[in-house]
Design a protein around this motif. Structure first.
Motif, PDB file in Angstrom:
ATOM      1  N   TYR A   6       9.969  -0.200  12.364  1.00 14.71           N
ATOM      2  CA  TYR A   6       8.862  -0.907  11.723  1.00 14.71           C
ATOM      3  C   TYR A   6       7.874   0.151  11.254  1.00 14.71           C
ATOM      4  N   MET A   7       7.227  -0.119  10.145  1.00 15.80           N
ATOM      5  CA  MET A   7       6.220   0.807   9.600  1.00 15.80           C
ATOM      6  C   MET A   7       5.216   1.236  10.680  1.00 15.80           C
ATOM      7  N   ASN A   8       4.935   0.313  11.621  1.00 10.84           N
ATOM      8  CA  ASN A   8       3.917   0.559  12.656  1.00 10.84           C
ATOM      9  C   ASN A   8       4.450   1.493  13.742  1.00 10.84           C
ATOM     10  N   ALA A   9       4.715   2.735  13.362  1.00 13.74           N
ATOM     11  CA  ALA A   9       5.221   3.726  14.304  1.00 13.74           C
ATOM     12  C   ALA A   9       4.850   5.108  13.778  1.00 13.74           C
ATOM     13  N   ASP A  10       4.850   6.098  14.672  1.00 13.99           N
ATOM     14  CA  ASP A  10       4.503   7.464  14.265  1.00 13.99           C
ATOM     15  C   ASP A  10       5.522   8.028  13.271  1.00 13.99           C
TER      16      ASP A  10
ATOM     17  N   LEU B 204       0.831  -1.215   0.000  1.00 13.89           N
ATOM     18  CA  LEU B 204       0.000   0.000   0.000  1.00 13.89           C
ATOM     19  C   LEU B 204       0.863   1.262   0.000  1.00 13.89           C
ATOM     20  N   SER B 205       2.021   1.206   0.656  1.00 13.48           N
ATOM     21  CA  SER B 205       2.879   2.395   0.630  1.00 13.48           C
ATOM     22  C   SER B 205       3.416   2.589  -0.796  1.00 13.48           C
TER      23      SER B 205
ATOM     24  N   MET C 184      -0.298   4.029   8.683  1.00 11.53           N
ATOM     25  CA  MET C 184      -0.288   3.707   7.251  1.00 11.53           C
ATOM     26  C   MET C 184      -0.661   4.944   6.435  1.00 11.53           C
ATOM     27  N   ALA C 185      -1.704   5.660   6.914  1.00 12.67           N
ATOM     28  CA  ALA C 185      -2.129   6.878   6.208  1.00 12.67           C
ATOM     29  C   ALA C 185      -1.026   7.937   6.274  1.00 12.67           C
ATOM     30  N   GLU C 186      -0.348   8.018   7.412  1.00 12.99           N
ATOM     31  CA  GLU C 186       0.769   8.970   7.541  1.00 12.99           C
ATOM     32  C   GLU C 186       1.856   8.649   6.508  1.00 12.99           C
TER      33      GLU C 186
ATOM     34  N   PHE D 293      -6.998  12.583  -4.793  1.00 15.27           N
ATOM     35  CA  PHE D 293      -7.430  12.201  -3.442  1.00 15.27           C
ATOM     36  C   PHE D 293      -7.061  10.744  -3.161  1.00 15.27           C
ATOM     37  N   ILE D 294      -6.360  10.532  -2.043  1.00 15.46           N
ATOM     38  CA  ILE D 294      -6.070   9.156  -1.605  1.00 15.46           C
ATOM     39  C   ILE D 294      -6.848   8.937  -0.313  1.00 15.46           C
ATOM     40  N   VAL D 295      -7.782   7.998  -0.335  1.00 16.45           N
ATOM     41  CA  VAL D 295      -8.520   7.676   0.898  1.00 16.45           C
ATOM     42  C   VAL D 295      -7.956   6.361   1.406  1.00 16.45           C
ATOM     43  N   PHE D 296      -7.388   6.420   2.625  1.00 17.29           N
ATOM     44  CA  PHE D 296      -6.694   5.254   3.170  1.00 17.29           C
ATOM     45  C   PHE D 296      -7.582   4.526   4.164  1.00 17.29           C
TER      46      PHE D 296
END
Ligand code: 13P
Ligand code: SF4
Length: 353
Positions: free
Chosen positions: A131-135, A55-56, A76-78, A67-70
């Protein structure tokens, strides 16, 4: 908010029809990205489904889209926003869709831990890997310190990339993904230590920090740590011919007892490739498993245990429709430029691995 409530009164079929109508009107100006853990109906309305890595990449490939709607969670949206072009906006249908694991890594605490670690090891000998799962702000920190982002589909490659530059890695925030990757790469357990942010030097002696090849942040996913060895034993007894596949966010004991482990797309492909009549037990988020069971009626697919990610579940038909009716206007993800710069550096390093 009122509009969202109004949509709750519409039936599912009506909402889907309205979403499809808006999609047709906007054509290529809109792209909807949906993570594999989304509700089935959301995945089917997405232009692309995938794991975090795929997705990235999609966020960088659709230049026609304004427009990208996530449909996924905040980190992930960030990442999509950081990788998107200036003419694009990224929206998340519910801004409260966060991630428990990402919340376990706060930048001010990471800064402090990093300072302590480099005071023992030296700055030029360690690479931060996130990891992607971070701010976004933690990705920025990694980018600015010569580090890289990874997802569950490319962690070994990100580790190899890091080891080719410096001899040690500080990995945030998933200790299980880090441990499973170290095991996969044959790194001895005594060279892997946990950094507990609540104690000075992560609860380690300076000697242990000096000897470590990998330092793992004390973070984990509550969805994937619910699986226990007893669940595996129970399923092996009930379905002796079954294959068990799990996500690498599961603890090493679970991964060690499974037949295979990999990202959400790895799991989807595994099921797709399995011969008709196979029995497959899956240890990951329940919405993905239920969708696969629905899509592959010729295979028997069961969850290792029912485990739902409430954050992923926050995205629904009502808030997706509300977002599309207010496309480019509501729930826009915005990241300050000074954070974007380093974060993009770290994400780009991953994308070019
Ligand atoms: P994937 O990158 O495998 O899709 O995983 C994302 C995630 O959040 C798993 O909990
Ligand atoms: Fe975060 Fe776990 Fe949900 Fe993935 S499944 S988004 S790691 S809480």
């Amino acid at each position: 908010m009122e509009i969202k409530l109004l949509h709750k009164d519409m039936n599912e079929k009506e909402i889907i029809e309205r979403i499809k109508k808006i999609k047709a009107e906007l054509g290529k100006k809109l792209v909807i990205l949906a993570h594999h853990y989304q509700r089935k109906e959301i995945v089917y309305l997405g232009d692309y489904g995938g794991d975090s890595f795929e997705l990235s990449r999609k966020a960088t490939e659709n230049n026609d889209a304004r427009f990208i709607v996530f449909c996924g969670v905040n980190f992930m949206a960030e990442s999509a926003e950081i990788l998107s072009q200036p003419h694009q906006t990224v929206q998340l249908p519910d801004l409260d869709a966060g991630c428990w694991m990402a919340n376990m890594a706060d930048i001010s605490i990471i800064d402090e831990a990093w300072e302590q670690a480099v005071s023992v090891i030296g700055k030029d000998r360690i690479t931060p890997v996130v990891y992607m799962n971070a701010d976004a702000v933690i990705k920025d920190f990694c980018g600015n310190n010569g580090g890289i982002v990874c997802t569950s589909s490319n962690t070994p490659n990100a580790f190899k990339w890091s080891f080719s530059r410096r001899e040690k890695i500080f990995f945030f925030p998933d200790k299980h993904l880090g441990r499973n990757t170290a095991n996969k790469m044959g790194i001895p357990p005594e060279e892997v230590i946990i950094w507990n942010p609540e104690t000075p030097f992560g609860g380690n002696t300076k000697e242990a920090i000096k000897n470590a090849k990998i330092i793992l942040w004390e973070g984990y996913c509550l969805v994937h740590t619910r699986f226990q060895i007893e669940d595996i034993l129970k399923m092996r007894t009930k379905f002796p011919d079954a294959k068990i596949i799990v996500h690498p966010e599961c603890p090493q004991e679970i991964v060690g007892q499974a037949d295979a482990a990999g990202s959400t797309s790895f799991i989807v492909n595994y099921v797709d490739q399995a011969p008709a009549g196979s029995t497959i037990i899956i240890g990951t988020e329940i919405n993905l498993i239920e969708r696969l069971a629905h899509e592959y009626p010729d295979k028997q697919i069961f969850p290792l245990k029912h485990s739902l990610c409430p954050n992923m579940f926050k995205i629904n038909l009502a808030n997706l429709l509300w977002t599309l009716e207010n496309v480019g206007k509501v729930n826009i993800i915005q990241i300050p430029d000074q954070i974007k710069k380093g974060a993009k550096k770290a994400l780009d390093r991953m994308l070019t691995l």
